[in-house]
Write a protein that holds these residues in place. Structure first.
Motif, PDB file in Angstrom:
ATOM      1  N   LEU A 130     -48.349  26.797 -46.996  1.00 10.19           N
ATOM      2  CA  LEU A 130     -49.108  26.269 -45.870  1.00 10.19           C
ATOM      3  C   LEU A 130     -50.575  26.023 -46.221  1.00 10.19           C
ATOM      4  N   LYS A 131     -51.162  26.915 -47.011  1.00  7.06           N
ATOM      5  CA  LYS A 131     -52.554  26.715 -47.429  1.00  7.06           C
ATOM      6  C   LYS A 131     -52.683  25.461 -48.289  1.00  7.06           C
ATOM      7  N   SER A 132     -51.680  25.204 -49.109  1.00  2.00           N
ATOM      8  CA  SER A 132     -51.709  24.009 -49.950  1.00  2.00           C
ATOM      9  C   SER A 132     -51.657  22.743 -49.109  1.00  2.00           C
ATOM     10  N   LEU A 133     -51.085  22.840 -47.911  1.00  3.65           N
ATOM     11  CA  LEU A 133     -51.025  21.700 -47.002  1.00  3.65           C
ATOM     12  C   LEU A 133     -52.281  21.581 -46.142  1.00  3.65           C
ATOM     13  N   GLY A 134     -53.188  22.555 -46.257  1.00  3.68           N
ATOM     14  CA  GLY A 134     -54.442  22.492 -45.521  1.00  3.68           C
ATOM     15  C   GLY A 134     -54.493  23.305 -44.247  1.00  3.68           C
ATOM     16  N   TYR A 135     -53.417  24.013 -43.915  1.00  2.00           N
ATOM     17  CA  TYR A 135     -53.418  24.811 -42.689  1.00  2.00           C
ATOM     18  C   TYR A 135     -54.309  26.043 -42.828  1.00  2.00           C
ATOM     19  N   ILE A 136     -54.781  26.530 -41.705  1.00  2.00           N
ATOM     20  CA  ILE A 136     -55.590  27.749 -41.642  1.00  2.00           C
ATOM     21  C   ILE A 136     -54.679  28.884 -41.193  1.00  2.00           C
ATOM     22  N   ILE A 137     -54.694  29.984 -41.917  1.00  2.78           N
ATOM     23  CA  ILE A 137     -53.711  31.041 -41.688  1.00  2.78           C
ATOM     24  C   ILE A 137     -54.381  32.405 -41.646  1.00  2.78           C
ATOM     25  N   LYS A 138     -53.909  33.250 -40.765  1.00  4.26           N
ATOM     26  CA  LYS A 138     -54.293  34.658 -40.768  1.00  4.26           C
ATOM     27  C   LYS A 138     -53.091  35.487 -40.356  1.00  4.26           C
ATOM     28  N   ARG A 139     -53.152  36.768 -40.631  1.00  8.83           N
ATOM     29  CA  ARG A 139     -52.069  37.651 -40.228  1.00  8.83           C
ATOM     30  C   ARG A 139     -52.023  37.768 -38.709  1.00  8.83           C
ATOM     31  N   HIS A 140     -50.837  37.832 -38.198  1.00 11.36           N
ATOM     32  CA  HIS A 140     -50.637  37.868 -36.759  1.00 11.36           C
ATOM     33  C   HIS A 140     -51.274  39.107 -36.148  1.00 11.36           C
ATOM     34  N   PRO A 199     -54.222  24.385 -37.220  1.00  4.37           N
ATOM     35  CA  PRO A 199     -54.257  23.088 -37.913  1.00  4.37           C
ATOM     36  C   PRO A 199     -55.525  22.960 -38.747  1.00  4.37           C
ATOM     37  N   PRO A 200     -55.519  22.076 -39.742  1.00  2.00           N
ATOM     38  CA  PRO A 200     -56.752  21.817 -40.494  1.00  2.00           C
ATOM     39  C   PRO A 200     -57.863  21.399 -39.539  1.00  2.00           C
ATOM     40  N   ASN A 201     -59.037  22.002 -39.717  1.00  2.00           N
ATOM     41  CA  ASN A 201     -60.126  21.751 -38.773  1.00  2.00           C
ATOM     42  C   ASN A 201     -61.452  22.040 -39.468  1.00  2.00           C
ATOM     43  N   SER A 202     -62.229  20.996 -39.739  1.00  3.26           N
ATOM     44  CA  SER A 202     -63.508  21.171 -40.431  1.00  3.26           C
ATOM     45  C   SER A 202     -64.541  21.880 -39.562  1.00  3.26           C
ATOM     46  N   LYS A 203     -64.306  21.932 -38.256  1.00  2.00           N
ATOM     47  CA  LYS A 203     -65.238  22.594 -37.342  1.00  2.00           C
ATOM     48  C   LYS A 203     -64.738  23.961 -36.894  1.00  2.00           C
ATOM     49  N   PRO A 212     -53.613  29.553 -32.057  1.00  2.00           N
ATOM     50  CA  PRO A 212     -52.888  28.918 -33.162  1.00  2.00           C
ATOM     51  C   PRO A 212     -51.896  27.893 -32.636  1.00  2.00           C
ATOM     52  N   ILE A 213     -51.503  26.940 -33.502  1.00  2.67           N
ATOM     53  CA  ILE A 213     -50.528  25.944 -33.067  1.00  2.67           C
ATOM     54  C   ILE A 213     -49.119  26.533 -33.070  1.00  2.67           C
ATOM     55  N   PHE A 214     -48.900  27.564 -33.874  1.00  2.00           N
ATOM     56  CA  PHE A 214     -47.638  28.298 -33.801  1.00  2.00           C
ATOM     57  C   PHE A 214     -47.768  29.646 -34.491  1.00  2.00           C
ATOM     58  N   VAL A 215     -46.892  30.543 -34.099  1.00  2.00           N
ATOM     59  CA  VAL A 215     -46.767  31.851 -34.731  1.00  2.00           C
ATOM     60  C   VAL A 215     -45.551  31.801 -35.640  1.00  2.00           C
ATOM     61  N   LEU A 216     -45.683  32.313 -36.853  1.00  2.00           N
ATOM     62  CA  LEU A 216     -44.626  32.192 -37.839  1.00  2.00           C
ATOM     63  C   LEU A 216     -43.961  33.537 -38.118  1.00  2.00           C
ATOM     64  N   CYS A 217     -42.635  33.536 -38.059  1.00  2.00           N
ATOM     65  CA  CYS A 217     -41.835  34.700 -38.434  1.00  2.00           C
ATOM     66  C   CYS A 217     -41.109  34.383 -39.736  1.00  2.00           C
ATOM     67  N   ILE A 218     -41.077  35.341 -40.642  1.00  2.00           N
ATOM     68  CA  ILE A 218     -40.356  35.167 -41.901  1.00  2.00           C
ATOM     69  C   ILE A 218     -39.027  35.888 -41.799  1.00  2.00           C
ATOM     70  N   ASN A 219     -37.961  35.179 -42.149  1.00  2.00           N
ATOM     71  CA  ASN A 219     -36.618  35.742 -42.056  1.00  2.00           C
ATOM     72  C   ASN A 219     -35.903  35.562 -43.385  1.00  2.00           C
ATOM     73  N   THR A 220     -35.355  36.658 -43.921  1.00  2.00           N
ATOM     74  CA  THR A 220     -34.645  36.576 -45.193  1.00  2.00           C
ATOM     75  C   THR A 220     -33.168  36.922 -45.053  1.00  2.00           C
ATOM     76  N   GLY A 221     -32.753  37.300 -43.853  1.00  2.31           N
ATOM     77  CA  GLY A 221     -31.358  37.659 -43.636  1.00  2.31           C
ATOM     78  C   GLY A 221     -30.666  36.648 -42.749  1.00  2.31           C
ATOM     79  N   ASN A 222     -29.860  37.155 -41.833  1.00  3.02           N
ATOM     80  CA  ASN A 222     -29.173  36.282 -40.885  1.00  3.02           C
ATOM     81  C   ASN A 222     -30.158  35.713 -39.872  1.00  3.02           C
ATOM     82  N   PRO A 223     -29.853  34.545 -39.302  1.00  6.22           N
ATOM     83  CA  PRO A 223     -30.724  34.000 -38.258  1.00  6.22           C
ATOM     84  C   PRO A 223     -30.877  34.991 -37.107  1.00  6.22           C
ATOM     85  N   PRO A 224     -32.024  34.979 -36.445  1.00  9.37           N
ATOM     86  CA  PRO A 224     -32.238  35.916 -35.335  1.00  9.37           C
ATOM     87  C   PRO A 224     -31.293  35.630 -34.178  1.00  9.37           C
TER      88      PRO A 224
END
Length: 265
Positions: A130-140, A199-203, A212-224
């Motif tokens: 996501l950072k490579s795409l320009g998004y701004i990210i922080k821990r939830h 989203p990318p934002n110079s200001k 945030p535009i969305f909250v992201l959950c990481i899943n490595t097993g079965n779908p929730p």
């Protein structure tokens, strides 16, 4: 179910522009053999590793990335391991130990692999994508700064009460330790909010970041399950929720929509 697969952009902002290393510059901490994608800059920020926090404190910040990277506490900037490794890989950061010696990139990888500070390979892959795409990210649920946003509740509670905001709006530094302890104890195969994505934002301003535009959950097993999704959506207070799956370095995103099927006669 909506399925999305975002490709990494080959381009980048001016913050990602690099220069070839000076062979006479003894301050370069990393060698070419460390990582094929490793890049170098003339101006590199420096951070001191804080073992008790599982984070690093910025001691020399150069470049514009610090307007959208790291959390501010007591006039200082602290960064998590995903921030450290990403910036080290692009040659934007040197991580120092207590003796002001540069920590090798290999040791930073080990810290991530060991899950220090609640880090994981899956979360780093997502962060880097996501950072490579320009998004701004922080821990939830970790505030950008100790200046409380109007839209932020007076206290952010989770299962361990990881984040405390005292009455005058200043945040106790121990809350950082509690937050990293929460992430360290979290099982990666559990569907829990991990990142807040902007989203990318110079200001962009940490003191007033908006939602945030969305909250992201990481899943490595079965779908929730449906119940898990509904519980997570309730915790996000109306902010869109997306899920992420990482496999062999490939990052895929998906989300769920609720639909009503017509009753057949």
């Amino acid at each position: 179910m909506e399925d999305e697969d975002w490709a990494v952009s080959s381009g980048g902002s001016s913050d990602s522009e690099v220069t070839a290393p000076d062979s006479d510059n003894e301050e370069n901490c990393y060698a070419y053999s460390d990582l094929p994608k490793l890049q170098f800059r003339k101006d590199t920020s420096k951070a001191c590793w804080k073992e008790e926090l599982g984070m690093a404190e910025i001691v020399s910040n150069k470049g514009r990335m610090w307007t959208t990277t790291g959390i501010a506490r007591g006039g200082k900037i602290y960064i998590f391991l995903e921030d450290i490794l990403f910036l080290a890989e692009i040659g934007a950061l040197h991580l120092l130990d207590d003796e002001d010696k540069c920590i090798p990139l290999e040791d930073i990888y080990k810290k991530v692999a060991e899950g220090i500070g609640g880090s994981s390979w899956e979360s780093f892959e997502v962060y880097r994508h996501l950072k490579s795409l320009g998004y701004i990210i922080k821990r939830h649920s970790v505030c950008w700064s100790m200046k409380r946003n109007k839209s932020m509740p007076a206290s952010v509670e989770n299962e361990s009460g990881s984040q405390r905001i005292i009455n005058n709006g200043n945040e106790d530094i121990s809350s950082i330790t509690e937050t990293t302890e929460l992430f360290r104890a979290m099982q990666i195969n559990e569907s829990r909010p991990v990142f807040d994505v902007y989203p990318p934002n110079s200001k962009f301003r940490k003191s007033n970041p908006d939602n945030p535009i969305f909250v992201l959950c990481i899943n490595t097993g079965n779908p929730p399950t449906k119940k898990q999704i509904e519980d997570l959506e309730g915790k996000c207070e109306g902010i869109p929720l997306k899920f992420c799956y990482v496999e062999h370095g490939r990052v895929s995103f998906f989300s769920f929509n609720q639909i009503e099927l017509p009753v057949l006669p």
